[in-house]
Design a protein around this motif. Structure first.
Motif, PDB file in Angstrom:
ATOM      1  N   ILE A 160      46.512 -33.244  15.499  1.00 35.04           N
ATOM      2  CA  ILE A 160      46.472 -34.323  14.508  1.00 35.04           C
ATOM      3  C   ILE A 160      46.495 -33.796  13.078  1.00 35.04           C
ATOM      4  O   ILE A 160      46.874 -34.510  12.151  1.00 35.04           O
ATOM      5  CB  ILE A 160      45.251 -35.254  14.710  1.00 35.04           C
ATOM      6  CG1 ILE A 160      43.936 -34.553  14.335  1.00 35.04           C
ATOM      7  CG2 ILE A 160      45.198 -35.782  16.120  1.00 35.04           C
ATOM      8  CD1 ILE A 160      42.719 -35.488  14.386  1.00 35.04           C
ATOM      9  N   GLY A 161      46.096 -32.525  12.883  1.00 39.18           N
ATOM     10  CA  GLY A 161      46.059 -31.947  11.554  1.00 39.18           C
ATOM     11  C   GLY A 161      44.819 -32.358  10.795  1.00 39.18           C
ATOM     12  O   GLY A 161      44.770 -33.427  10.186  1.00 39.18           O
ATOM     13  N   VAL A 162      43.784 -31.518  10.824  1.00 39.68           N
ATOM     14  CA  VAL A 162      42.527 -31.796  10.132  1.00 39.68           C
ATOM     15  C   VAL A 162      42.341 -30.779   9.020  1.00 39.68           C
ATOM     16  O   VAL A 162      42.316 -29.565   9.269  1.00 39.68           O
ATOM     17  CB  VAL A 162      41.325 -31.746  11.093  1.00 39.68           C
ATOM     18  CG1 VAL A 162      40.016 -31.969  10.325  1.00 39.68           C
ATOM     19  CG2 VAL A 162      41.476 -32.797  12.192  1.00 39.68           C
ATOM     20  N   SER A 163      42.226 -31.256   7.802  1.00 40.14           N
ATOM     21  CA  SER A 163      41.968 -30.364   6.670  1.00 40.14           C
ATOM     22  C   SER A 163      40.464 -30.208   6.498  1.00 40.14           C
ATOM     23  O   SER A 163      39.717 -31.166   6.683  1.00 40.14           O
ATOM     24  CB  SER A 163      42.592 -30.924   5.391  1.00 40.14           C
ATOM     25  OG  SER A 163      41.986 -32.160   5.038  1.00 40.14           O
ATOM     26  N   GLY A 164      40.024 -29.010   6.155  1.00 36.52           N
ATOM     27  CA  GLY A 164      38.595 -28.803   5.983  1.00 36.52           C
ATOM     28  C   GLY A 164      38.244 -27.345   5.807  1.00 36.52           C
ATOM     29  O   GLY A 164      39.120 -26.482   5.737  1.00 36.52           O
ATOM     30  N   GLN A 165      36.956 -27.096   5.753  1.00 35.10           N
ATOM     31  CA  GLN A 165      36.437 -25.757   5.476  1.00 35.10           C
ATOM     32  C   GLN A 165      35.410 -25.379   6.521  1.00 35.10           C
ATOM     33  O   GLN A 165      34.497 -26.155   6.812  1.00 35.10           O
ATOM     34  CB  GLN A 165      35.792 -25.749   4.082  1.00 35.10           C
ATOM     35  CG  GLN A 165      35.301 -24.400   3.616  1.00 35.10           C
ATOM     36  CD  GLN A 165      34.742 -24.462   2.200  1.00 35.10           C
ATOM     37  OE1 GLN A 165      34.379 -25.533   1.715  1.00 35.10           O
ATOM     38  NE2 GLN A 165      34.681 -23.328   1.534  1.00 35.10           N
ATOM     39  N   ASN A 166      35.546 -24.201   7.111  1.00 31.81           N
ATOM     40  CA  ASN A 166      34.559 -23.703   8.066  1.00 31.81           C
ATOM     41  C   ASN A 166      33.314 -23.225   7.322  1.00 31.81           C
ATOM     42  O   ASN A 166      33.405 -22.567   6.286  1.00 31.81           O
ATOM     43  CB  ASN A 166      35.153 -22.563   8.898  1.00 31.81           C
ATOM     44  CG  ASN A 166      36.138 -23.069   9.941  1.00 31.81           C
ATOM     45  OD1 ASN A 166      35.893 -24.092  10.570  1.00 31.81           O
ATOM     46  ND2 ASN A 166      37.248 -22.370  10.130  1.00 31.81           N
TER      47      ASN A 166
END
Length: 567
Positions: A160-166
């Motif tokens: 789905i394509g999830v943008s974010g930061q680990n």
């Protein structure tokens, strides 16, 4: 359509869960009938307001007096429905229900369901969430743990394509992320202030959102987010994930999907001889004709409360209280998340800074309470997180009613003061007496019993709400913000649009409805993979979890089907 055709599988619903069920079943080779109670909505073609501007609407986007009557429950949201998106919300006069206690049921009946209007915030559960019921003696224990679902989170996020930061947080597992969106200068200032002033592990990050942020990402049929922030109208670029732009086209490409809109499923047909479901009963929404469709596997993804209603209406000599309901758990343990409370403030300074575009995302403050002894709260269980954003105020604040002519033209080009707002999302415990039933007296347009909600916040929830307000006020004041004001608007459960529960997952048919694979314990060729299967609610947005469990269940069903278990 040939109603005598035997399908391999039937999927009820086309939203977040239904789209994934259709995709996975079709890609596994199963001839799948997908039934949607609402109208057809085709990607791009049926997004009539996708490029509209505020001045395109006579009432600046507000509903007319007549429409306010039609959407009298939906408009409890506040931000929707407006003129630009009302067609993706139900007409409450046409779709009534009973509120023994107030329940704000926000719905969208069309192909794609609420995947067209969801908030796109995508967070994983952790073992803290899966283990909480057992550790605290609340509700029933989940029969799965994070390790069981982690590979499916991976699959869903990459697709789905999830943008974010680990972040490396135990309460918020890392994921497979596209590049994160940027925090603006005020949000960065708050991020630093929280790190400097609090020693309990709280932090601020950019939200994890189902938006494509990498122009080189190879996600079939979709483009990169354009930062228009008109997502709820339908995105012609496919920048955010929806069933319409992603999973349903994938299912269609296989040649295995038959999609039938305007099909209200009201019963799963049970065969006492085989102890299996053999199909579903449908009412055509337009003609009111009753139709029966047959299949060897049934997936209920109609949305949590609708799926519970279908199970309740699926009565037989074997199941007089609803399909698979020997436990009397059906309809119990209804949950939502806290919403409509938080804080706002004005921010001085930063006047030489602005931002580009309309970021379709906000910042996120993950749960930081009840994680260990240091963060333990004495008067409530579980936890909460925050979602919010900072922006430059509107030019009219500087002008009021005094500006006109040359002064108006001058002031209209100047951004106003910075302001910031935050909303808390808190966990709701699963109580057996928070339930939905079928009304014995009230019917809908198609002669089906209306759902009757008897759901309320209790002491744990009210105590948590007070802390949600207290903690964000403390963070805003520590950052030096001005005119800090908390708010707690009157609302009922449901307004978070994260309603869940009613067909909970567990280890035994004596206490639950579905097993660890989302199969109805006593009718194993029926799967429930929307929010109905949830046995607790965590405090994070649930859609990513629905998708992961659905993908897992659909692949399990395909394996069972190919092994002849449902013949």
């Amino acid at each position: 359509m040939n109603t005598e055709e035997q399908y391999d599988a039937i999927v009820v619903g086309t939203g977040i869960s239904g789209g994934w069920a259709a995709k996975e079943l079709c890609e596994n080779g199963l001839k799948t009938l997908v039934l949607e109670r609402g109208r057809m909505v085709e990607h791009i073609k049926d997004y009539p307001t996708m490029n509209d501007d505020p001045w395109d609407y006579e009432l600046k986007g507000e509903l007319s007096s007549e429409d306010k009557k039609k959407y009298h429950i939906q408009k409890r949201l506040g931000w929707a429905p407006k003129e630009d998106v009302k067609h993706f919300f139900v007409n409450d006069l046409d779709h009534p229900y009973v509120e023994t206690k107030r329940f704000d049921w926000i719905r969208g009946y069309q192909v794609g369901g609420r995947s067209l209007t969801w908030g796109r915030q995508s967070y994983r559960w952790s073992d803290i969430d899966f283990e909480a019921n057992k550790k605290e003696g609340i509700g029933i224990d989940w029969p799965v743990r994070y390790a069981d679902i982690a590979p499916w989170y991976d699959k869903v996020e990459e697709y789905i394509g999830v943008s974010g930061q680990n972040l490396g947080l135990k309460q918020l597992p890392d994921g497979k992320f596209l590049p994160p969106m940027e925090l603006n200068c005020v949000e960065q200032g708050l991020q630093k202030s929280i790190a400097d002033n609090f020693d309990d592990g709280r932090l601020l990050t950019i939200g994890r959102a189902a938006h494509i942020t990498d122009k080189d990402a190879q996600i079939e049929g979709r483009g990169v987010c354009q930062n228009r922030n008109r997502c709820w109208r339908g995105c012609p670029f496919g920048g955010y994930f929806s069933s319409n732009s992603s999973t349903l086209p994938a299912a269609e490409r296989t040649g295995n999907m038959t999609l039938r809109p305007n099909s209200i499923v009201y019963e799963v047909i049970y065969d006492d001889k085989t102890k299996r479901a053999v199909g579903v009963q449908v009412i055509d929404a337009e003609t009111h004709e009753k139709i029966e469709f047959k299949a060897k596997v049934i997936f209920l993804c109609a949305s949590a409360m609708a799926s519970v209603g279908i199970l309740m209406q699926s009565k037989s000599e074997r199941f007089p209280n609803g399909l698979g309901n020997d436990s009397d758990a059906l309809g119990r343990g209804i949950m939502d998340h806290h919403y409509k409370l938080g804080a706002t403030a004005k921010v001085e300074g930063y006047l030489d800074n602005y931002y580009k575009g309309r970021r379709a995302n906000g910042f996120y403050i993950p749960r930081f309470v009840n994680l260990d002894e240091k963060t333990r709260r004495k008067n409530y269980l579980r936890g909460f997180g925050y979602q919010g954003g900072a922006s430059r105020g509107d030019w009219s604040q500087s002008i009021a009613e005094m500006g006109y002519g040359k002064n108006l033209k001058k002031e209209i080009l100047k951004p106003g003061q910075w302001q910031i707002g935050v909303t808390g999302f808190g966990e709701f415990l699963p109580y057996d007496d928070n339930r939905v039933t079928l009304s014995e007296t009230k019917k809908d347009t198609w002669g089906l019993p209306q759902l009757d909600f008897d759901v309320e916040f209790k002491e744990n929830e009210y105590n948590m709400r007070e802390d949600i307000k207290k903690q964000i006020v403390a963070m805003f004041k520590a950052a030096g913000f001005k005119d800090v004001t908390s708010y707690d608007e009157a609302s009922g459960p449901g307004l978070g649009i994260h309603e869940m529960g009613g067909a909970r997952m567990g280890s035994s048919p004596k206490t639950s409805i579905v097993n660890k694979n989302n199969q109805v314990h006593l009718v194993p060729n029926v799967y429930v993979t929307d929010g109905a299967f949830m046995s607790s609610s965590s405090c994070v947005n649930p859609s990513l979890t629905y998708m992961a469990f659905t993908a897992r269940a659909a692949n399990h069903a395909a394996q069972q089907f190919k092994a002849g278990k449902f013949s």
